[in-house]
Design a protein around this motif. Structure first.
Motif, PDB file in Angstrom:
ATOM      1  N   PHE A   1       9.870  12.708  -2.407  1.00  0.00           N
ATOM      2  CA  PHE A   1      11.183  12.685  -3.039  1.00  0.00           C
ATOM      3  C   PHE A   1      11.162  13.478  -4.355  1.00  0.00           C
ATOM      4  CE2 PHE A   1      13.826  10.607  -6.263  1.00  0.00           C
ATOM      5  CZ  PHE A   1      15.097  10.872  -5.736  1.00  0.00           C
ATOM      6  N   LEU A   2      10.160  13.194  -5.145  1.00  0.00           N
ATOM      7  CA  LEU A   2      10.070  13.872  -6.441  1.00  0.00           C
ATOM      8  C   LEU A   2       9.847  15.373  -6.291  1.00  0.00           C
ATOM      9  CD1 LEU A   2       7.857  11.343  -8.446  1.00  0.00           C
ATOM     10  CD2 LEU A   2      10.320  11.715  -8.655  1.00  0.00           C
ATOM     11  N   PHE A   3       9.147  15.766  -5.229  1.00  0.00           N
ATOM     12  CA  PHE A   3       8.897  17.184  -5.018  1.00  0.00           C
ATOM     13  C   PHE A   3      10.196  17.956  -4.815  1.00  0.00           C
ATOM     14  CE2 PHE A   3       8.048  20.774  -2.167  1.00  0.00           C
ATOM     15  CZ  PHE A   3       7.129  21.481  -2.944  1.00  0.00           C
ATOM     16  N   GLY A   4      11.117  17.388  -3.963  1.00  0.00           N
ATOM     17  CA  GLY A   4      12.401  18.066  -3.757  1.00  0.00           C
ATOM     18  C   GLY A   4      13.184  18.198  -5.050  1.00  0.00           C
TER      19      GLY A   4
ATOM     20  N   ARG B   1       1.651   6.458  -2.541  1.00  0.00           N
ATOM     21  CA  ARG B   1       2.475   7.340  -3.379  1.00  0.00           C
ATOM     22  C   ARG B   1       3.072   8.515  -2.627  1.00  0.00           C
ATOM     23  NH1 ARG B   1      -1.872   6.753  -7.300  1.00  0.00           N
ATOM     24  NH2 ARG B   1      -2.656   8.774  -6.629  1.00  0.00           N
ATOM     25  N   ARG B   2       2.739   8.687  -1.361  1.00  0.00           N
ATOM     26  CA  ARG B   2       3.183   9.885  -0.652  1.00  0.00           C
ATOM     27  C   ARG B   2       4.705   9.985  -0.553  1.00  0.00           C
ATOM     28  NH1 ARG B   2      -1.012  10.806   4.438  1.00  0.00           N
ATOM     29  NH2 ARG B   2      -2.696  11.740   3.165  1.00  0.00           N
ATOM     30  N   LYS B   3       5.368   8.861  -0.218  1.00  0.00           N
ATOM     31  CA  LYS B   3       6.828   8.894  -0.084  1.00  0.00           C
ATOM     32  C   LYS B   3       7.481   9.232  -1.418  1.00  0.00           C
ATOM     33  CE  LYS B   3       7.136   5.646   3.782  1.00  0.00           C
ATOM     34  NZ  LYS B   3       7.685   4.361   4.262  1.00  0.00           N
TER      35      LYS B   3
ATOM     36  N   LYS C   1     -14.604   5.744  -7.203  1.00  0.00           N
ATOM     37  CA  LYS C   1     -13.328   6.224  -7.735  1.00  0.00           C
ATOM     38  C   LYS C   1     -12.535   6.972  -6.678  1.00  0.00           C
ATOM     39  CE  LYS C   1     -14.610   6.678 -12.612  1.00  0.00           C
ATOM     40  NZ  LYS C   1     -14.789   7.622 -13.750  1.00  0.00           N
ATOM     41  N   LEU C   2     -13.218   7.785  -5.850  1.00  0.00           N
ATOM     42  CA  LEU C   2     -12.532   8.525  -4.792  1.00  0.00           C
ATOM     43  C   LEU C   2     -11.939   7.578  -3.747  1.00  0.00           C
ATOM     44  CD1 LEU C   2     -14.993  11.512  -4.214  1.00  0.00           C
ATOM     45  CD2 LEU C   2     -12.683  11.618  -5.158  1.00  0.00           C
ATOM     46  N   ALA C   3     -12.661   6.493  -3.430  1.00  0.00           N
ATOM     47  CA  ALA C   3     -12.143   5.531  -2.459  1.00  0.00           C
ATOM     48  C   ALA C   3     -10.873   4.867  -2.970  1.00  0.00           C
ATOM     49  CB  ALA C   3     -13.219   4.480  -2.152  1.00  0.00           C
ATOM     50  N   ARG C   4     -10.877   4.484  -4.232  1.00  0.00           N
ATOM     51  CA  ARG C   4      -9.677   3.872  -4.810  1.00  0.00           C
ATOM     52  C   ARG C   4      -8.530   4.867  -4.868  1.00  0.00           C
ATOM     53  NH1 ARG C   4     -13.473   1.627  -8.445  1.00  0.00           N
ATOM     54  NH2 ARG C   4     -12.882   3.163 -10.027  1.00  0.00           N
ATOM     55  N   ALA C   5      -8.859   6.127  -5.170  1.00  0.00           N
ATOM     56  CA  ALA C   5      -7.817   7.151  -5.247  1.00  0.00           C
ATOM     57  C   ALA C   5      -7.174   7.398  -3.893  1.00  0.00           C
ATOM     58  CB  ALA C   5      -8.409   8.444  -5.795  1.00  0.00           C
ATOM     59  N   ASN C   6      -7.960   7.372  -2.800  1.00  0.00           N
ATOM     60  CA  ASN C   6      -7.400   7.572  -1.454  1.00  0.00           C
ATOM     61  C   ASN C   6      -6.437   6.449  -1.079  1.00  0.00           C
ATOM     62  OD1 ASN C   6      -8.749   9.972  -0.952  1.00  0.00           O
ATOM     63  ND2 ASN C   6     -10.576   8.932  -0.167  1.00  0.00           N
ATOM     64  N   THR C   7      -6.781   5.218  -1.457  1.00  0.00           N
ATOM     65  CA  THR C   7      -5.902   4.082  -1.169  1.00  0.00           C
ATOM     66  C   THR C   7      -4.579   4.219  -1.905  1.00  0.00           C
ATOM     67  OG1 THR C   7      -7.836   2.672  -0.858  1.00  0.00           O
ATOM     68  CG2 THR C   7      -5.739   1.569  -1.231  1.00  0.00           C
ATOM     69  N   GLN C   8      -4.659   4.590  -3.165  1.00  0.00           N
ATOM     70  CA  GLN C   8      -3.437   4.735  -3.954  1.00  0.00           C
ATOM     71  C   GLN C   8      -2.611   5.932  -3.496  1.00  0.00           C
ATOM     72  OE1 GLN C   8      -4.899   5.040  -7.931  1.00  0.00           O
ATOM     73  NE2 GLN C   8      -5.496   2.874  -8.076  1.00  0.00           N
ATOM     74  N   ARG C   9      -3.270   6.964  -2.972  1.00  0.00           N
ATOM     75  CA  ARG C   9      -2.549   8.157  -2.525  1.00  0.00           C
ATOM     76  C   ARG C   9      -1.604   7.857  -1.359  1.00  0.00           C
ATOM     77  NH1 ARG C   9      -6.596  10.937  -1.343  1.00  0.00           N
ATOM     78  NH2 ARG C   9      -6.948  11.781  -3.432  1.00  0.00           N
ATOM     79  N   LEU C  10      -2.018   6.984  -0.453  1.00  0.00           N
ATOM     80  CA  LEU C  10      -1.170   6.636   0.688  1.00  0.00           C
ATOM     81  C   LEU C  10       0.126   5.970   0.241  1.00  0.00           C
ATOM     82  CD1 LEU C  10      -3.875   5.249   3.146  1.00  0.00           C
ATOM     83  CD2 LEU C  10      -2.669   7.440   3.296  1.00  0.00           C
TER      84      LEU C  10
END
Length: 616
Positions: free
Chosen positions: A364-367, A358-360, A347-356
């Motif tokens: 944007f959403l953070f601002g 979603r960063r952009k 699960k952690l491996a899949r989460a790391n892939t998806q995290r890359l």
């Protein structure tokens, strides 16, 4: 030993007519279940069904249920699995392990306040302790189960307890009447529950015993055979074995019949169901019989069985075997943890892939969220400030209203108190005036003069006592008053009064306050009734003291208001305001000492009661 273990069959309230059919139905259900809790419950139910058919299957399903329940932290599932494991070990003649697991199950059921299962497990504990040679402890557990069973809302379990009682004392001639009562009561209860067919097998077996005692011996044997055959058809192998044991008991009581075929049938059924460890007494008896008649083939057959069983008994005595199940369960738990760790890694491996990916989007959403957050926070602060102001204003208004009500109640009480004090002053002053007049005239009767002096002394002493009590009460109301509890021996404080108080019973309180409370309650009981007595009992960490008188002039409603500021004078209307004031001061004293005080009317009996912490 086997006869006593029949109580294990009484663990469950639902028994179907065909056990194997029920097992197949549960297996199909198990394959479809998706919810883990339901899955655990089905595993436990399968274990329960199998204990009547095969001990090894009962054990296997119990182990699976316990593994799942432990992972879910499902306490009900853990308790049921422990219960089933206890049965499996008892069927394997390992009573020590059976007691250990049943004790663990009992702890879980008590934590959940599951009274039905508490009753059942307590009943089993009585049997296991008796099998282990602890007959006195076993009997105590049995009587506990009897007390629990008759208090249950659904009393089908009580039927099982009564049957167990009858099994325990069936051969005790001094308890013949109580055994018959238990059987009849169990039969009546079982008739109200269609799922109690197994209970009826045992009840009918007891009825066959009654026929045997009346001399209808052949009819009793025929009935027992019929019951055992039907139980075997219904898949109740254990029940069939236990019912056949009745014929062996008839033989021991002097009935001449060939009992060996029945013993061989019992052993054959036990062997099919995996109950061989319980069959040692049967094999010994059969082997001895064929030795006496010099049947070499049967001697060889049962000699081999006897050697196998005794060898297993020696293995069971090995302490390592006792802990085998714990080791097995720990190994299973370790495997589950390894599997869980592997799943978490994936699960952690899949989460790391998806995290890359979603960063952009997150940047944007953070601002945007920062802007919206600042605006929302400012609005929220304004809203919270207004809400706090409203709450503060509401609390102040409520506090003022409460204080006004308290001041009004206290003002009313003080007015009544002044009235009582003025009333109490009148009598001693009038007596003093009369004595003065007598002395001034000098011609009064000496006896009358002595009586007036005595009345003056008595009324003055009473008024002084009232002033002392009021002064103590006023001091207790002052802000500088500090309550310091001390041990107070109740028997010493009630000396000279008819009292049922255990020696050495002490409460934590103030000696002077308690003396006032005792005098007031005794005076109140004598005023409002007759035949005054005192009873004190220990209840957990507190002591309850009751001043009882009968009959009483009060109603239940008046007794309820006896210690209330607003209603005390009304409750004793016609009996004097002094007594009402005393009761109100008693209430304040009890509040200071951390206790409670109240009054009850039961029939024509008045009970003035207070409770304080026990001093220990």
């Amino acid at each position: 030993m086997f006869k006593k273990l029949a109580v294990i069959l009484l663990l469950f309230t639902q028994v179907v007519c065909a056990q194997k059919s029920a097992v197949q139905q549960l297996r199909r259900q198990l394959a479809k279940v998706q919810d883990s809790i339901v899955y655990t419950n089905v595993l436990n139910e399968l274990s329960m069904k199998w204990h009547l058919i095969n001990a090894d299957s009962c054990f296997w399903y119990a182990v699976q249920a316990r593994d799942v329940a432990n992972r879910l932290n499902y306490r009900k599932g853990i308790a049921d699995a422990l219960n089933n494991l206890s049965i499996a070990y008892a069927l394997k003649a390992n009573i020590k392990q059976a007691i250990e697991y049943e004790g663990k199950a009992l702890v879980y059921y008590r934590q959940m306040e599951d009274n039905s299962n508490i009753c059942q497990v307590t009943m089993n504990m009585s049997v296991f302790h008796s099998l282990a040679g602890m007959n006195e402890t076993g009997q105590q557990y049995l009587y506990q189960a009897m007390d629990l069973g008759k208090k249950l809302v659904y009393d089908s379990i009580y039927s099982l307890v009564l049957i167990n009682y009858a099994i325990r004392f069936n051969d005790d001639s001094t308890k013949r009447d109580s055994v018959q009562w238990a059987i009849q009561k169990a039969k009546k209860i079982a008739g109200n529950y269609p799922g109690c067919s197994r209970d009826l097998y045992y009840i009918h077996a007891f009825e066959a015993d009654n026929l045997f005692r009346k001399g209808e011996r052949a009819k009793a044997v025929t009935w027992i055979n019929s019951l055992a055959t039907q139980a075997q058809k219904d898949g109740l192998i254990y029940v069939a074995i236990d019912i056949l044991r009745h014929i062996e008991n008839y033989y021991k009581q002097g009935y001449q019949l060939d009992v060996i075929p029945y013993k061989e049938k019992i052993y054959a059924l036990g062997k099919i169901a995996g109950y061989t460890d319980l069959m040692l007494p049967q094999v010994i008896s059969i082997y001895r019989y064929y030795t006496r008649v010099n049947n070499a083939a049967k001697m060889a057959e049962y000699g081999h069985e006897l050697w196998t069983l005794t060898d297993r008994q020696e293995v069971m005595k090995d302490s390592r075997h006792v802990n085998y199940l714990d080791y097995f369960l720990k190994e299973q738990e370790l495997n589950e943890w390894h599997l869980s760790n592997k799943i978490q890694t994936e699960k952690l491996a899949r989460a790391n892939t998806q995290r890359l990916a979603r960063r952009k989007l997150i940047a944007f959403l953070f601002g945007l969220l920062m802007i919206l957050g600042g605006f929302t926070f400012s609005r929220y602060r304004s809203y919270r400030y207004l809400q706090q102001q409203e709450e503060l204003l509401a609390n102040m208004n409520a506090a003022i209203s409460d204080k006004n009500r308290q001041l009004q109640v206290q003002d009313d009480f003080k007015n009544k108190l002044i009235s009582v004090v003025a009333h109490d002053f009148r009598e001693p002053l009038q007596n003093i005036i009369k004595v003065s007049a007598l002395f001034r005239n000098g011609d009064a009767d000496p006896a009358l003069r002595q009586k007036l002096i005595k009345d003056t002394e008595s009324s003055s002493r009473k008024t002084l006592e009232i002033f002392d009590n009021i002064l103590r009460w006023i001091k207790s109301q002052l802000s500088g008053f500090v309550y310091a509890p001390a041990p107070c021996n109740l028997k010493d404080m009630f000396s000279g009064v008819i009292a049922e108080i255990p020696e050495g019973l002490q409460v934590a309180g103030d000696q002077a306050m308690l003396q006032f409370v005792h005098r007031s309650l005794l005076q109140g009981a004598a005023t409002l009734g007759r035949d005054v007595r005192v009873v004190a009992v220990q209840e957990a960490d507190r002591v309850k003291v009751m001043v009882i008188s009968s009959p009483t002039v009060l109603t239940t409603q008046q007794a309820t208001n006896l210690f209330a500021y607003e209603d005390a004078v009304y409750s004793v209307q016609g009996e004097g305001e002094e007594l009402a004031m005393r009761f109100i001061i008693c209430k304040d004293f009890m509040d200071k000492m951390g206790g409670q005080i109240w009054a009850n009317v039961t029939g024509e009996q008045l009970q003035l009661i207070y409770a304080l912490p026990s001093f220990s």
